[in-house]
Enzyme design. Structure first.
Site, short mmCIF file in Angstrom:
data_model
loop_
_atom_site.label_atom_id
_atom_site.label_comp_id
_atom_site.label_asym_id
_atom_site.label_seq_id
_atom_site.Cartn_x
_atom_site.Cartn_y
_atom_site.Cartn_z
N GLY C 59 0.80 -1.17 0.12
CA GLY C 59 -0.10 -0.04 0.03
C GLY C 59 0.92 1.34 0.04
N ASP C 85 -7.72 -3.24 2.35
CA ASP C 85 -8.60 -1.91 2.91
C ASP C 85 -9.20 -1.28 1.62
OD1 ASP C 85 -8.26 -2.24 5.52
OD2 ASP C 85 -6.76 -0.58 5.74
N ARG C 112 -26.38 -13.26 11.97
CA ARG C 112 -27.79 -13.23 11.25
C ARG C 112 -28.60 -14.46 11.55
NH1 ARG C 112 -30.45 -10.12 8.89
NH2 ARG C 112 -28.69 -8.68 8.20
N MET C 127 -12.20 -4.20 9.58
CA MET C 127 -11.12 -3.49 9.37
C MET C 127 -11.24 -2.17 8.51
SD MET C 127 -7.67 -5.83 9.51
CE MET C 127 -7.18 -6.27 10.81
N GLY C 128 -10.40 -1.25 8.49
CA GLY C 128 -10.52 -0.08 7.63
C GLY C 128 -10.28 1.20 8.36
N ARG C 205 -24.32 -7.24 21.70
CA ARG C 205 -23.15 -8.20 21.56
C ARG C 205 -22.09 -7.64 20.47
NH1 ARG C 205 -24.28 -12.97 24.67
NH2 ARG C 205 -26.07 -12.54 25.44
N ARG C 214 -7.29 -10.88 7.19
CA ARG C 214 -6.24 -10.74 6.46
C ARG C 214 -5.77 -12.09 6.05
NH1 ARG C 214 -4.03 -5.78 6.60
NH2 ARG C 214 -4.55 -4.33 8.30
#
Lengths: 281, 281, 281, 281
Positions: C59, C85, C112, C127-128, C205, C214
């Site tokens: 990156g 990312d 879900r 992540m981000g 939760r 990753r």
């Protein structure tokens, strides 16, 4: 052993392999080991390397070789049952079986998704040349209408009856699991026979899983089983066991003579077979 | 039962659900059932509907409710052990456990992929408020360096020692599994404590799996176990069993009184705990 | 490059690695390369080995180092965008992003399953640090109620409003995706703030996926993207490109100067952001 | 439409279905709709229900029906491309394609695991009656030695040459992907032809994936594509579009007349075809 292609393994030799399918040893069937000359070479190599015991991972072919070799040269060998077919006497489960069943099940689940949208008969061929274990377990878990295995005669007429009963209850589609060693032939052959006996408009589809069942990331169950059996084989060898296979029966580690694992048939689980019938209604 | 929200299920009511996580019944904990008035309503509803027996799926909370209800009103109930924690006395495994272990294992495998490229300490929190079963089985299967469980004291100093031993053998990274009920706290809390005791440059990462472990397509093992226990519960009820849980011990169906499943602790598997130590070297 | 730890790769060097997560190169961030002395060593090694060009995978940190090195020593470098990312200007997608989104999505799907059986609020941290791409794509694909990203302010009051609107339509449970770099803090911190503003009985939760995103077997999309970008980087280098990153924009291979990929922000996809709102109703 | 089997869908009608394969609509090919009488019934039903527009999900068969119906009765219809084969002109990708490629890839990965341990030739048949998209993408992503597709002639002699070249470089095993519509026949037929032309000891195995490619949890890519195309179809209909298919080309939403999607062939991606050759060396 025959080529003397040997290297010492440390704990770091197996780092980051636990999640991989296949074998890092790249060992495979050896025709040379079936000859006295091949086994002589193997013995000479072991002697010169100072190797005093063997752990053999495999099925009946592997154990037959190990037994002959042990009888000829006295090298103690303990076996670990590694075969996806789960057809070995002397252990409830073999290494690779749970992963293979889950792989077959994943295929059944995917086909079931399409089965709910269209009217079809699906035949899925799973492994098992002499054994219906994968077929029965994946068939129960996947809710198959019928399971065809080598241990039990399932004539084509019975398959047709089952299909017709399902249609009469307006089932939209049917999934039939065929073990590769079934006496009626491969899934494709069974499908071809069925085609002649049901409505010509029936939409019949065949999936043949083949070697997909032999690969893939091993399941938790298989890894723990392999850990227990590997440790059991090693500790057995250290304790003086020889010409036996390490197995787990009723959660207990047991050692069974190679002779018995080779000679005795593993009975099919009648409870599970009964359950296929109950659940497929 | 309290609301009288009841419908008859036929075989087609469960078509195409075998591959789904969660519950189609949408049943959940009921505070009203913990009151005598709530149970009275439930009993009246069962009476008027002509329902003569119950199968209760769950853990100790469920079975406690079932036992009290059974004692008050005499409705026979047989339990099926459905909890991912595998913390129930009276069965080797509970429904959902194998799937949860495989979900945790998938996370460990993914983290291991990155562990091989960078130097790091990973803490992974798995479920188990009172039980280390998921932690131990996923830890063995995933090749974790250490497993921290509620049943065994693992002081922070021991974690630090294990990490330092690994570094001295030039392990590139370490994975530590923490059961949510460990006495040293959550994975985040353990990580915070460790941070103070190792090199300040250590790269420490935390993953908290949470409810991911409760969902997902069930594994083959879980579906077959659920089929056997469901059938066992039903046949037990028909045969006159009451206030017992159906379980599988050493591959045999057994019925254990609710009283015992609730009162008796399930011992941790010492064999597996020993194996964690051997394999993590 | 600094240590001279170099080996020649043939086509068989990469056999059977296509399905693996992580890196076989074991390259990682190097502090020494950030110093003039470190880069001097690297250059001397390249010179003595006769290496005339570099492909840098990573990156902005990687490309900044490559640009400085290229300016100092004139070694041509072409970059391939490898970061989960997807925060790099000059390409629609980066290598690893699709796999990370699918991993996050698998976690959402599992949660879900349990969301349909119980009344709960779930916070899932993906992540981000500076980018909401993983959050938005996994949020749309997973049907999340709300997505909190660094690029857009989402005050706690808005989260509370969304939850209350859901309850008023009798939604049984809610899933909120939080990018790790959101201005309201981590998923745990957001959950703690929410807890104070909703019914005290609300069952909240938190799942923190961390480095699971990753790793794992790369998706088909990522493998094909990596193949195209790797080939593009190589062919660019051969054709005389330098100090540029190979990228795919609108299905076309493009080369963007490192300077731009480093300096220019990648705008968030407004279309997708709009879709989160429409679909979460 | 013909049977008047219609119900109103609210937002909660689609809760918890996003992760499921198959169709909840259970719509399928209708022979009656191919007759003027059938379409008359459908029109009458729509009229009496006050339905003023349609969204048709499917491939060329679906769009042909929609176009005829639209021409006869003037009901505006917008199509959404839903077919795993990705063989539709007017969109870069179709809904279901990415999931199907990943399913095929998973099978290739599993077989690759076993390929590293034994010397074998594997043939894997993937879907694609007229289109090689699944074969090419899964072949690149899985590192296949050769891909056989309907759009390009690959005579058996070329397959044999490729295999022999691999053996001369001591590749241990080979994986060949066969699209079901290849001019040399099914994977089984290709395997049978190859068997006659290579060493009789060659170990040749066939896997036929069949309908497994049509099911399974949809990938993130497919869900986002479906969301965009569904929204695009709806907004197109509201804006007055008719007899067009919504598609995504170079990340932009475009509407293509049904006439063109039906009539024009989708060219195979030459770039990818070139990459198969480069990567398989």
């Amino acid at each position: 052993m025959i080529a003397g292609d040997v290297y010492k393994m440390e704990s770091h030799s197996v780092s980051n392999i636990v999640q991989r399918g296949g074998t890092i040893l790249k060992s495979a069937r050896s025709k040379e080991f079936m000859t006295p000359e091949g086994r002589k070479k193997a013995y000479d190599n072991l002697q010169s390397l100072g190797i005093e015991g063997l752990i053999a991972i495999g099925g009946n072919g592997t154990f037959t070789g190990a037994m002959i070799f042990g009888n000829e040269y006295g090298i103690p060998t303990v076996g670990a049952p590694g075969t996806i077919d789960n057809d070995l006497y002397g252990t409830d489960y073999t290494i690779g079986f749970d992963t293979a069943v889950n792989t077959a099940l994943d295929a059944i689940d995917r086909i079931r998704d399409t089965a709910s949208s269209h009217d079809r008969i699906f035949f899925i061929e799973v492994m098992g040349r002499d054994s219906g274990y994968i077929a029965i377990q994946s068939g129960i878990a996947g809710g198959a209408e019928l399971v065809m295995v080598p241990e039990v005669l399932t004539p084509i007429s019975q398959v047709v009856d089952t299909l017709k009963q399902g249609w009469s209850r307006s089932k939209s589609s049917s999934i039939i699991i065929v073990a590769e060693g079934d006496e009626e032939g491969s899934a494709q052959e069974v499908a071809d026979k069925i085609k002649l006996q049901v409505d010509e408009n029936a939409d019949i589809r065949v999936t043949t899983l083949g070697h997909t069942q032999r690969g893939g990331t091993p399941s938790a169950y298989d890894r723990i089983l392999a850990s227990r059996l590997g440790l059991g084989a090693l500790e057995g060898l250290i304790a003086g066991q020889k010409n036996v296979m390490a197995g787990i029966i009723n959660n207990e580690l047991v050692y069974t003579p190679f002779e018995d694992t080779i000679r005795l048939p593993k009975p099919i689980n009648e409870d599970l077979l009964r359950m296929v019938k109950i659940l497929s209604v």
